[in-house]
Every structure is written in structure tokens, then in C-alpha cells.
Design a protein around this motif. Sequence first.
Motif, short mmCIF file in Angstrom:
data_model
loop_
_atom_site.label_atom_id
_atom_site.label_comp_id
_atom_site.label_asym_id
_atom_site.label_seq_id
_atom_site.Cartn_x
_atom_site.Cartn_y
_atom_site.Cartn_z
N ASN A 137 -72.05 0.57 -14.03
CA ASN A 137 -71.85 -0.69 -14.74
C ASN A 137 -70.40 -0.84 -15.19
O ASN A 137 -69.82 -1.92 -15.05
N ASP A 138 -69.81 0.22 -15.72
CA ASP A 138 -68.41 0.17 -16.14
C ASP A 138 -67.50 -0.17 -14.96
O ASP A 138 -66.56 -0.95 -15.09
N GLY A 139 -67.80 0.42 -13.81
CA GLY A 139 -67.01 0.12 -12.61
C GLY A 139 -67.15 -1.32 -12.17
O GLY A 139 -66.17 -1.97 -11.80
N LEU A 140 -68.36 -1.84 -12.24
CA LEU A 140 -68.59 -3.23 -11.87
C LEU A 140 -67.88 -4.18 -12.84
O LEU A 140 -67.29 -5.18 -12.42
N LEU A 141 -67.94 -3.88 -14.12
CA LEU A 141 -67.26 -4.71 -15.11
C LEU A 141 -65.75 -4.71 -14.88
O LEU A 141 -65.10 -5.75 -14.98
N ALA A 142 -65.20 -3.55 -14.57
CA ALA A 142 -63.76 -3.46 -14.30
C ALA A 142 -63.40 -4.30 -13.07
O ALA A 142 -62.38 -5.00 -13.07
N ALA A 143 -64.23 -4.25 -12.04
CA ALA A 143 -63.96 -5.02 -10.83
C ALA A 143 -64.03 -6.52 -11.13
O ALA A 143 -63.20 -7.30 -10.64
N VAL A 144 -64.99 -6.93 -11.94
CA VAL A 144 -65.11 -8.35 -12.29
C VAL A 144 -63.91 -8.80 -13.10
O VAL A 144 -63.36 -9.88 -12.89
N ARG A 145 -63.48 -7.97 -14.05
CA ARG A 145 -62.34 -8.34 -14.89
C ARG A 145 -61.07 -8.54 -14.07
O ARG A 145 -60.21 -9.33 -14.43
N GLU A 146 -60.94 -7.81 -12.97
CA GLU A 146 -59.75 -7.95 -12.12
C GLU A 146 -59.73 -9.30 -11.40
O GLU A 146 -58.68 -9.77 -11.00
N HIS A 147 -60.89 -9.92 -11.23
CA HIS A 147 -60.98 -11.15 -10.44
C HIS A 147 -61.23 -12.40 -11.27
O HIS A 147 -61.30 -13.49 -10.72
N ILE A 148 -61.35 -12.25 -12.57
CA ILE A 148 -61.64 -13.40 -13.42
C ILE A 148 -60.46 -13.65 -14.34
O ILE A 148 -59.92 -12.74 -14.95
N GLU A 149 -60.06 -14.92 -14.42
CA GLU A 149 -58.98 -15.31 -15.30
C GLU A 149 -59.50 -15.31 -16.74
O GLU A 149 -60.56 -15.86 -17.01
N PRO A 150 -58.78 -14.70 -17.65
CA PRO A 150 -59.24 -14.68 -19.04
C PRO A 150 -59.36 -16.09 -19.61
O PRO A 150 -58.54 -16.96 -19.32
N VAL A 151 -60.36 -16.32 -20.42
CA VAL A 151 -60.59 -17.61 -21.05
C VAL A 151 -60.42 -17.43 -22.55
O VAL A 151 -60.95 -16.51 -23.14
N THR A 152 -59.63 -18.33 -23.15
CA THR A 152 -59.42 -18.28 -24.60
C THR A 152 -60.21 -19.39 -25.26
O THR A 152 -60.70 -20.32 -24.60
N ALA A 153 -60.31 -19.34 -26.58
CA ALA A 153 -61.01 -20.39 -27.31
C ALA A 153 -60.31 -21.72 -27.11
O ALA A 153 -60.95 -22.78 -27.01
N GLY A 154 -58.98 -21.71 -27.02
CA GLY A 154 -58.23 -22.94 -26.78
C GLY A 154 -58.58 -23.57 -25.45
O GLY A 154 -58.65 -24.79 -25.33
N ASP A 155 -58.82 -22.74 -24.44
CA ASP A 155 -59.22 -23.26 -23.13
C ASP A 155 -60.54 -24.02 -23.22
O ASP A 155 -60.75 -25.01 -22.53
N LEU A 156 -61.41 -23.56 -24.06
CA LEU A 156 -62.72 -24.18 -24.18
C LEU A 156 -62.66 -25.51 -24.93
O LEU A 156 -63.52 -26.37 -24.75
N LEU A 157 -61.63 -25.69 -25.76
CA LEU A 157 -61.50 -26.91 -26.54
C LEU A 157 -60.81 -28.02 -25.77
O LEU A 157 -60.93 -29.19 -26.12
N GLU A 158 -60.06 -27.67 -24.72
CA GLU A 158 -59.36 -28.68 -23.95
C GLU A 158 -60.33 -29.40 -23.01
O GLU A 158 -61.22 -28.78 -22.45
N PRO A 159 -60.18 -30.71 -22.90
CA PRO A 159 -61.07 -31.45 -21.98
C PRO A 159 -60.80 -31.02 -20.54
O PRO A 159 -59.66 -30.72 -20.16
#
Length: 66
Positions: free
Chosen positions: A41-63
Motif C-alpha cells: 500500500n505504501d508503494g502504491l501511494l508513493a506511485a500515485v503521489r508521483e503522478h498527481i498534482e497537489p491540490v491546495t484549499a485555494g485551488d478548491l475555492l477557485e471557479p
Amino acid sequence: MAKALIGFVGGPTSDQLRETARMHRRIADLEAEVLRLKIENDGLLAAVREHIEPVTAGDLLEPAAH
């Protein structure tokens, strides 16, 4: 009183000793499986994190742009 609860006055029977040993092996097998799954599971999570752009709270508030 403990002897009365167990139901006999000697030590554990050979069947009880075998069953206890079997249960200890099963527990060890299950613990090893849990550890293996955590590592996987840790390996899978690390692989996913490498391919996903981080999302911030500000990103969620922007239209969303259309």
C-alpha cells in the motif's frame, strides 16, 4: 478455581498444545500478510503521489475554467 474453569487437573492435553501451536502459526502468518499489504500500500501511494498534482484549499475555492 482456574483448574475448575479448565475442567481438568493436569496440564493442557496434547490436542490443546497442537491447537495452540497451530493458532500461533496462523497469527504469525496473518501478521506477515498485514505487513506485506502495508508495504504494498505504501508503494502504491508513493506511485500515485508521483503522478498527481497537489491540490491546495485555494485551488478548491477557485471557479473551474470551462
